[in-house]
Design a protein around this motif. Structure first.
Motif, mmCIF file in Angstrom:
data_model
loop_
_atom_site.group_PDB
_atom_site.id
_atom_site.type_symbol
_atom_site.label_atom_id
_atom_site.label_comp_id
_atom_site.label_asym_id
_atom_site.label_seq_id
_atom_site.Cartn_x
_atom_site.Cartn_y
_atom_site.Cartn_z
ATOM 1 N N HIS A 1 9.825 3.915 -0.659
ATOM 2 C CA HIS A 1 10.061 1.917 -0.378
ATOM 3 C C HIS A 1 9.908 1.300 -1.493
ATOM 4 N N LYS A 2 11.236 1.107 -1.747
ATOM 5 C CA LYS A 2 11.409 0.591 -3.382
ATOM 6 C C LYS A 2 11.529 -0.933 -2.955
ATOM 7 N N ASN A 3 10.298 -2.000 -4.145
ATOM 8 C CA ASN A 3 10.011 -3.169 -4.321
ATOM 9 C C ASN A 3 9.751 -3.387 -2.889
ATOM 10 N N VAL A 4 8.524 -3.389 -2.628
ATOM 11 C CA VAL A 4 7.644 -3.252 -1.382
ATOM 12 C C VAL A 4 7.279 -4.701 -1.171
ATOM 13 N N GLU A 5 7.650 -5.619 -2.091
ATOM 14 C CA GLU A 5 6.647 -7.295 -2.082
ATOM 15 C C GLU A 5 8.345 -7.798 -1.832
ATOM 16 N N GLN A 6 9.514 -7.824 -2.955
ATOM 17 C CA GLN A 6 10.262 -8.064 -2.493
ATOM 18 C C GLN A 6 11.428 -8.075 -1.061
ATOM 19 N N GLU A 7 10.709 -7.184 -0.418
ATOM 20 C CA GLU A 7 11.504 -7.454 0.983
ATOM 21 C C GLU A 7 10.969 -8.021 2.555
ATOM 22 N N GLY A 8 9.749 -9.104 1.729
ATOM 23 C CA GLY A 8 9.286 -10.152 2.320
ATOM 24 C C GLY A 8 7.460 -9.492 3.289
ATOM 25 N N VAL A 9 7.130 -11.021 3.880
ATOM 26 C CA VAL A 9 6.071 -10.811 4.612
ATOM 27 C C VAL A 9 6.803 -9.770 6.463
ATOM 28 N N HIS A 10 6.189 -9.493 6.324
ATOM 29 C CA HIS A 10 5.643 -9.181 8.175
ATOM 30 C C HIS A 10 4.532 -9.947 8.901
ATOM 31 N N ASP A 11 6.515 -10.735 9.342
ATOM 32 C CA ASP A 11 5.605 -12.419 9.447
ATOM 33 C C ASP A 11 4.590 -12.100 11.036
ATOM 34 N N GLN A 12 5.080 -11.542 11.480
ATOM 35 C CA GLN A 12 3.730 -11.539 12.689
ATOM 36 C C GLN A 12 3.053 -11.051 12.524
ATOM 37 N N PHE A 13 1.996 -10.594 11.501
ATOM 38 C CA PHE A 13 0.481 -9.484 11.041
ATOM 39 C C PHE A 13 0.124 -10.506 10.482
ATOM 40 N N THR B 143 0.839 -13.746 10.263
ATOM 41 C CA THR B 143 0.850 -15.188 10.677
ATOM 42 C C THR B 143 -0.990 -14.749 11.887
ATOM 43 N N GLU B 144 -0.620 -13.544 12.132
ATOM 44 C CA GLU B 144 -1.925 -13.226 13.043
ATOM 45 C C GLU B 144 -3.071 -13.334 12.024
ATOM 46 N N ARG B 145 -3.489 -12.428 10.844
ATOM 47 C CA ARG B 145 -4.225 -12.362 9.599
ATOM 48 C C ARG B 145 -4.209 -13.466 8.442
ATOM 49 N N LYS B 146 -3.960 -14.391 9.029
ATOM 50 C CA LYS B 146 -3.475 -15.895 8.531
ATOM 51 C C LYS B 146 -3.890 -15.621 6.287
ATOM 52 N N HIS B 147 -2.811 -14.550 5.979
ATOM 53 C CA HIS B 147 -2.617 -14.314 4.719
ATOM 54 C C HIS B 147 -1.458 -13.417 5.077
ATOM 55 N N PRO B 148 -0.796 -13.119 3.419
ATOM 56 C CA PRO B 148 0.076 -12.208 3.216
ATOM 57 C C PRO B 148 -0.044 -10.950 3.423
ATOM 58 N N VAL B 149 1.386 -10.476 4.332
ATOM 59 C CA VAL B 149 0.908 -8.904 4.287
ATOM 60 C C VAL B 149 1.864 -8.114 4.308
ATOM 61 N N PHE B 150 1.775 -7.675 3.135
ATOM 62 C CA PHE B 150 3.065 -6.895 2.562
ATOM 63 C C PHE B 150 3.026 -4.907 3.505
ATOM 64 N N PHE B 151 4.088 -4.339 5.061
ATOM 65 C CA PHE B 151 3.769 -3.233 4.772
ATOM 66 C C PHE B 151 5.068 -2.098 4.200
ATOM 67 N N VAL B 152 4.159 -1.400 3.715
ATOM 68 C CA VAL B 152 4.765 -0.223 2.918
ATOM 69 C C VAL B 152 5.237 0.837 4.095
ATOM 70 N N ASP B 153 6.993 0.839 4.124
ATOM 71 C CA ASP B 153 6.942 0.989 5.524
ATOM 72 C C ASP B 153 7.524 2.457 4.802
ATOM 73 N N LEU B 154 6.923 3.867 5.263
ATOM 74 C CA LEU B 154 7.188 5.095 4.972
ATOM 75 C C LEU B 154 6.580 6.236 6.334
ATOM 76 N N PRO B 155 7.214 7.582 6.259
ATOM 77 C CA PRO B 155 6.967 8.058 7.753
ATOM 78 C C PRO B 155 5.792 8.941 8.050
ATOM 79 N N SER B 156 4.652 8.282 7.304
ATOM 80 C CA SER B 156 3.444 8.982 6.841
ATOM 81 C C SER B 156 3.259 9.167 8.807
#
Length: 153
Positions: free
Chosen positions: A30-42, A44-57
């Motif tokens: 998963h290249k450039n994880v942070e450039q893909e942008g924050v996970h909007d719903q999560f 907002t819910e957590r009240k801070h930026p969260v970037f998901f690493v999208d790999l099939p583990s």
């Protein structure tokens, strides 16, 4: 061609693979994880930026969490374990009644079902950490649970 993995049911409990075999996953990077942008719903819910690493583990998840200057997250708990590795900044994590201070290069363990929250002590710079969790494993078993204080209680 991608091979299909056999899904076992209760009638197959006695079957196992004679030898482990490599099954190519759908994604290896998963290249450039942070450039893909924050996970909007999560985020907002957590009240801070969260970037998901999208790999099939199927067993381990990774996210990049960001804390803005002086930011404190909501108190929450979950049935999965978390290990944080602090990439930049300094702050604290409150686990039940104990406050753990951390800075870049430190790692913090959060046990399952412990109430916790995170705070950035810097009033000018962000803090950033990598969170590794066994959430997918528990989700696949149907036993992952997460509660946000004040919302789910």
């Amino acid at each position: 061609m991608e091979s299909k993995e056999k899904l076992f049911s209760s009638k197959d409990f006695h079957e196992t693979y004679a030898r482990p075999k490599y099954v190519k996953p759908s994604k290896l990077v998963h290249k450039n994880v942070e450039q893909e942008g924050v996970h909007d719903q999560f985020s907002t819910e957590r009240k801070h930026p969260v970037f998901f690493v999208d790999l099939p583990s199927k067993n381990v998840s990774m996210t990049i969490g960001g804390l803005l200057p002086n930011q404190i997250t909501n108190r929450h708990r979950h049935t999965y374990e978390t290990v944080l590795y602090v990439l930049e900044g300094e702050g604290w994590t409150e686990i039940e009644d104990e406050k753990i201070e951390w800075k870049a290069g430190d790692a913090v363990y959060i046990p399952s079902w412990a109430w916790h929250r995170h705070g950035n002590i810097n009033n000018k710079n962000n803090a950033k950490y990598l969170a590794c969790e066994n959430a997918p494993q528990l989700q696949n078993l149907g036993v992952a649970l997460r509660e946000e204080e004040g919302r789910d209680l």
